[in-house]
Write a protein that holds these residues in place. Structure first.
Motif, PDB file in Angstrom:
ATOM      1  N   ARG A 192     -16.632  20.032-125.298  1.00 13.85           N
ATOM      2  CA  ARG A 192     -15.801  19.540-123.601  1.00 13.85           C
ATOM      3  C   ARG A 192     -14.345  18.679-123.698  1.00 13.85           C
ATOM      4  NH1 ARG A 192     -15.394  21.070-118.600  1.00 13.85           N
ATOM      5  NH2 ARG A 192     -14.719  19.465-117.569  1.00 13.85           N
ATOM      6  N   LEU A 193     -14.352  17.742-124.315  1.00 13.59           N
ATOM      7  CA  LEU A 193     -12.899  17.613-124.271  1.00 13.59           C
ATOM      8  C   LEU A 193     -11.354  18.436-125.423  1.00 13.59           C
ATOM      9  CD1 LEU A 193     -13.319  13.265-125.530  1.00 13.59           C
ATOM     10  CD2 LEU A 193     -13.175  14.877-123.261  1.00 13.59           C
ATOM     11  N   LEU A 194     -11.753  18.638-126.071  1.00 13.33           N
ATOM     12  CA  LEU A 194     -10.617  19.994-126.531  1.00 13.33           C
ATOM     13  C   LEU A 194     -10.716  21.112-125.917  1.00 13.33           C
ATOM     14  CD1 LEU A 194     -11.813  19.598-130.221  1.00 13.33           C
ATOM     15  CD2 LEU A 194      -9.805  18.038-129.041  1.00 13.33           C
ATOM     16  N   HIS A 195      -9.660  21.583-125.633  1.00 13.29           N
ATOM     17  CA  HIS A 195      -9.128  22.732-124.349  1.00 13.29           C
ATOM     18  C   HIS A 195     -10.512  24.173-124.965  1.00 13.29           C
ATOM     19  CE1 HIS A 195      -7.253  26.018-122.464  1.00 13.29           C
ATOM     20  NE2 HIS A 195      -6.254  25.327-121.834  1.00 13.29           N
ATOM     21  N   PRO A 196     -10.588  24.751-124.741  1.00 19.11           N
ATOM     22  CA  PRO A 196     -11.543  25.744-125.536  1.00 19.11           C
ATOM     23  C   PRO A 196     -10.814  26.808-125.651  1.00 19.11           C
ATOM     24  CG  PRO A 196     -12.345  25.798-122.522  1.00 19.11           C
ATOM     25  CD  PRO A 196     -11.477  24.736-123.743  1.00 19.11           C
ATOM     26  N   ASN A 197      -9.969  27.459-125.001  1.00 20.22           N
ATOM     27  CA  ASN A 197      -8.961  28.438-124.931  1.00 20.22           C
ATOM     28  C   ASN A 197      -7.925  28.229-125.534  1.00 20.22           C
ATOM     29  OD1 ASN A 197     -10.757  30.582-124.520  1.00 20.22           O
ATOM     30  ND2 ASN A 197     -10.400  29.658-122.500  1.00 20.22           N
ATOM     31  N   PRO A 198      -7.139  27.229-126.174  1.00 20.34           N
ATOM     32  CA  PRO A 198      -5.538  27.418-126.905  1.00 20.34           C
ATOM     33  C   PRO A 198      -4.628  28.599-126.682  1.00 20.34           C
ATOM     34  CG  PRO A 198      -7.090  27.410-128.779  1.00 20.34           C
ATOM     35  CD  PRO A 198      -7.817  27.711-127.730  1.00 20.34           C
ATOM     36  N   LYS A 200      -6.180  41.816-120.902  1.00 16.99           N
ATOM     37  CA  LYS A 200      -6.519  41.350-122.093  1.00 16.99           C
ATOM     38  C   LYS A 200      -4.732  41.175-122.267  1.00 16.99           C
ATOM     39  CE  LYS A 200     -11.393  41.923-123.453  1.00 16.99           C
ATOM     40  NZ  LYS A 200     -11.886  42.401-124.575  1.00 16.99           N
ATOM     41  N   TYR A 201      -4.168  42.114-122.835  1.00 14.69           N
ATOM     42  CA  TYR A 201      -2.578  42.322-122.495  1.00 14.69           C
ATOM     43  C   TYR A 201      -1.936  41.350-121.439  1.00 14.69           C
ATOM     44  CZ  TYR A 201      -4.045  45.818-126.573  1.00 14.69           C
ATOM     45  OH  TYR A 201      -4.821  46.109-127.010  1.00 14.69           O
ATOM     46  N   LEU A 202      -2.163  42.004-120.266  1.00 15.24           N
ATOM     47  CA  LEU A 202      -1.560  41.671-119.290  1.00 15.24           C
ATOM     48  C   LEU A 202      -1.696  40.191-119.441  1.00 15.24           C
ATOM     49  CD1 LEU A 202      -1.104  44.154-116.615  1.00 15.24           C
ATOM     50  CD2 LEU A 202      -0.145  43.584-118.654  1.00 15.24           C
ATOM     51  N   GLY A 203      -2.981  39.801-119.587  1.00 15.60           N
ATOM     52  CA  GLY A 203      -3.170  38.320-119.819  1.00 15.60           C
ATOM     53  C   GLY A 203      -2.458  37.588-121.190  1.00 15.60           C
ATOM     54  N   PHE A 204      -2.484  37.056-121.925  1.00 17.45           N
ATOM     55  CA  PHE A 204      -1.421  37.524-123.466  1.00 17.45           C
ATOM     56  C   PHE A 204      -0.745  37.495-122.807  1.00 17.45           C
ATOM     57  CE2 PHE A 204       0.634  38.215-126.872  1.00 17.45           C
ATOM     58  CZ  PHE A 204       0.970  37.586-127.388  1.00 17.45           C
ATOM     59  N   LEU A 205       0.494  38.169-122.265  1.00 17.79           N
ATOM     60  CA  LEU A 205       2.033  38.902-122.010  1.00 17.79           C
ATOM     61  C   LEU A 205       2.072  37.168-120.373  1.00 17.79           C
ATOM     62  CD1 LEU A 205       2.434  42.118-121.054  1.00 17.79           C
ATOM     63  CD2 LEU A 205       3.899  40.660-123.692  1.00 17.79           C
ATOM     64  N   THR A 206       1.338  36.478-119.652  1.00 12.84           N
ATOM     65  CA  THR A 206       1.682  35.693-118.858  1.00 12.84           C
ATOM     66  C   THR A 206       1.204  34.590-119.097  1.00 12.84           C
ATOM     67  OG1 THR A 206       0.418  37.374-116.909  1.00 12.84           O
ATOM     68  CG2 THR A 206       0.187  34.744-117.146  1.00 12.84           C
ATOM     69  N   GLU A 207       0.510  34.656-120.361  1.00 14.33           N
ATOM     70  CA  GLU A 207       1.025  32.926-120.893  1.00 14.33           C
ATOM     71  C   GLU A 207       1.725  32.912-121.873  1.00 14.33           C
ATOM     72  OE1 GLU A 207      -2.691  32.952-124.155  1.00 14.33           O
ATOM     73  OE2 GLU A 207      -4.404  32.012-122.594  1.00 14.33           O
ATOM     74  N   ILE A 208       2.263  34.072-122.451  1.00 12.45           N
ATOM     75  CA  ILE A 208       3.418  33.420-123.296  1.00 12.45           C
ATOM     76  C   ILE A 208       4.809  34.154-122.509  1.00 12.45           C
ATOM     77  CG2 ILE A 208       2.471  34.295-125.663  1.00 12.45           C
ATOM     78  CD1 ILE A 208       4.386  36.722-125.509  1.00 12.45           C
ATOM     79  N   GLY A 209       4.923  34.010-120.976  1.00 12.66           N
ATOM     80  CA  GLY A 209       6.339  33.340-120.348  1.00 12.66           C
ATOM     81  C   GLY A 209       6.765  35.051-119.836  1.00 12.66           C
ATOM     82  N   VAL A 210       5.999  36.064-120.540  1.00 10.99           N
ATOM     83  CA  VAL A 210       7.239  36.733-120.146  1.00 10.99           C
ATOM     84  C   VAL A 210       7.150  38.394-119.734  1.00 10.99           C
ATOM     85  CG1 VAL A 210       8.068  37.093-122.577  1.00 10.99           C
ATOM     86  CG2 VAL A 210       5.821  38.614-121.691  1.00 10.99           C
ATOM     87  N   ILE A 211       5.476  38.012-118.334  1.00 16.93           N
ATOM     88  CA  ILE A 211       5.556  38.456-116.806  1.00 16.93           C
ATOM     89  C   ILE A 211       5.052  36.883-115.841  1.00 16.93           C
ATOM     90  CG2 ILE A 211       5.510  40.681-118.184  1.00 16.93           C
ATOM     91  CD1 ILE A 211       2.173  40.832-117.730  1.00 16.93           C
ATOM     92  N   GLU A 212       5.127  37.865-114.813  1.00 13.82           N
ATOM     93  CA  GLU A 212       3.986  36.858-114.058  1.00 13.82           C
ATOM     94  C   GLU A 212       2.935  37.636-113.182  1.00 13.82           C
ATOM     95  OE1 GLU A 212       7.212  33.983-111.434  1.00 13.82           O
ATOM     96  OE2 GLU A 212       7.938  37.088-110.850  1.00 13.82           O
ATOM     97  N   GLU A 272      -7.089  35.434-112.294  1.00 15.29           N
ATOM     98  CA  GLU A 272      -7.882  36.389-112.136  1.00 15.29           C
ATOM     99  C   GLU A 272      -9.398  36.230-112.624  1.00 15.29           C
ATOM    100  OE1 GLU A 272      -7.066  39.991-114.076  1.00 15.29           O
ATOM    101  OE2 GLU A 272      -5.257  40.233-113.320  1.00 15.29           O
ATOM    102  N   PHE A 273     -10.440  36.569-112.374  1.00 13.34           N
ATOM    103  CA  PHE A 273     -11.794  35.805-112.653  1.00 13.34           C
ATOM    104  C   PHE A 273     -12.397  35.493-113.320  1.00 13.34           C
ATOM    105  CE2 PHE A 273     -16.338  36.739-113.906  1.00 13.34           C
ATOM    106  CZ  PHE A 273     -16.991  36.374-112.995  1.00 13.34           C
ATOM    107  N   GLU A 274     -11.455  35.742-115.152  1.00 10.73           N
ATOM    108  CA  GLU A 274     -11.760  35.822-116.163  1.00 10.73           C
ATOM    109  C   GLU A 274     -11.209  33.637-116.080  1.00 10.73           C
ATOM    110  OE1 GLU A 274     -11.306  40.315-116.583  1.00 10.73           O
ATOM    111  OE2 GLU A 274     -10.423  38.784-115.260  1.00 10.73           O
ATOM    112  N   ARG A 275     -10.030  33.761-116.018  1.00 14.09           N
ATOM    113  CA  ARG A 275     -10.330  32.049-115.978  1.00 14.09           C
ATOM    114  C   ARG A 275     -10.714  30.862-115.228  1.00 14.09           C
ATOM    115  NH1 ARG A 275     -10.385  27.389-116.781  1.00 14.09           N
ATOM    116  NH2 ARG A 275      -7.868  26.013-116.811  1.00 14.09           N
ATOM    117  N   PHE A 276     -10.683  31.775-113.654  1.00 17.46           N
ATOM    118  CA  PHE A 276     -12.322  31.429-113.115  1.00 17.46           C
ATOM    119  C   PHE A 276     -13.594  30.939-113.551  1.00 17.46           C
ATOM    120  CE2 PHE A 276     -15.207  31.429-109.297  1.00 17.46           C
ATOM    121  CZ  PHE A 276     -14.836  30.340-108.787  1.00 17.46           C
ATOM    122  N   ASN A 277     -13.870  32.257-114.259  1.00 17.91           N
ATOM    123  CA  ASN A 277     -15.581  32.058-114.617  1.00 17.91           C
ATOM    124  C   ASN A 277     -15.401  31.120-116.047  1.00 17.91           C
ATOM    125  OD1 ASN A 277     -17.762  32.589-115.374  1.00 17.91           O
ATOM    126  ND2 ASN A 277     -17.041  34.188-117.450  1.00 17.91           N
TER     127      ASN A 277
END
Length: 235
Positions: A139-145, A194-206, A107-112
């Motif tokens: 720069r080197l540390l992941h901004p969104n753990p 935001k909620y769907l992005g979180f659920l995608t991150e933890i691997g319960v939806i795609e 989604e646009f949020e990740r691209f942005n």
């Protein structure tokens, strides 16, 4: 302005990336190349700062272009934009010096986030001969753990997440859009993303992207682990 070259053989995906790029300030699209050969010709003629690069293309692929860029010592950065999500492709891209890797669909949020982080890095290092450790870490540390176990990202609430999850389970593995789920739960589409992005991150939806005949692509989500107990830790 950061000068950008999109290297993508699918015209619809290239247009999709172009529209997203227009929404991020500080970037100028110089050209769209449908092949590695075309990209090399453009790089020979034009000043390019950043390439948005697909991996799998006919004839030569994105890895061939990465190798050629490094061989020639050209000072151009690359963000890979590919459906390839296997660890070998990701590792190979990073070894060749890709500064970020976006897995289609996104989604646009990740691209942005990717483009904004790159723009900030360019701005920070412009005219500087030395950097502090703190500046380098930006720069080197992941901004969104990934979220800490049992801790929700900022802006999400346990009650709403539980309601979202209950509605997703009622879908019985049927695909649904962000707008559809937002209407069911009674929140805005921005909040639901935001909620769907979180659920995608933890691997319960795609998430998958569906391209229609006209207009922008439609994102569909689907539950892949309806009985996963991980989600219950966040309620």
């Amino acid at each position: 302005m950061i000068k950008v070259l999109i290297v993508e053989d699918d015209p619809m995906v290239a247009e999709f990336n172009r529209r997203y790029l227009e929404q991020v300030g500080g970037f100028e699209l110089i050209a769209v190349a449908p092949s590695v050969a075309d990209a090399l010709q453009i790089l020979d003629r034009q000043e390019i700062n950043l390439i948005l690069l697909d991996i799998f293309m006919p004839s030569m692929n994105g890895f061939d272009l990465l190798a050629q860029i490094r061989k020639l010592g050209q000072g151009v950065d690359v963000i890979v934009v590919s459906a390839a999500c296997d660890s070998q492709s990701i590792k190979k891209s990073l070894r060749y010096g890709a500064v970020d890797y976006l897995i289609k669909p996104f989604e646009f949020e990740r691209f942005n986030t990717a483009l904004a982080a790159y723009r900030d890095w360019v701005t920070m290092t412009k005219g500087q001969e030395k950097l502090s450790q703190a500046e380098l870490d930006k720069r080197l540390l992941h901004p969104n753990p990934l979220p800490v176990l049992n801790e929700l990202p900022k802006g999400l609430t346990r009650n709403t997440l539980k309601t979202v999850w209950e509605n997703i389970q009622e879908m019985k593995e049927r695909s649904f859009s962000t707008e559809e789920m937002a209407n069911r739960v009674g929140v805005s589409r921005v909040s639901m993303r935001k909620y769907l992005g979180f659920l995608t991150e933890i691997g319960v939806i795609e998430m998958e992207v569906i391209y229609g005949s006209v207009g922008r692509p439609v994102y569909q989500h689907r539950c892949i682990k309806p009985e996963n107990n991980l989600i219950k830790r966040y309620f």
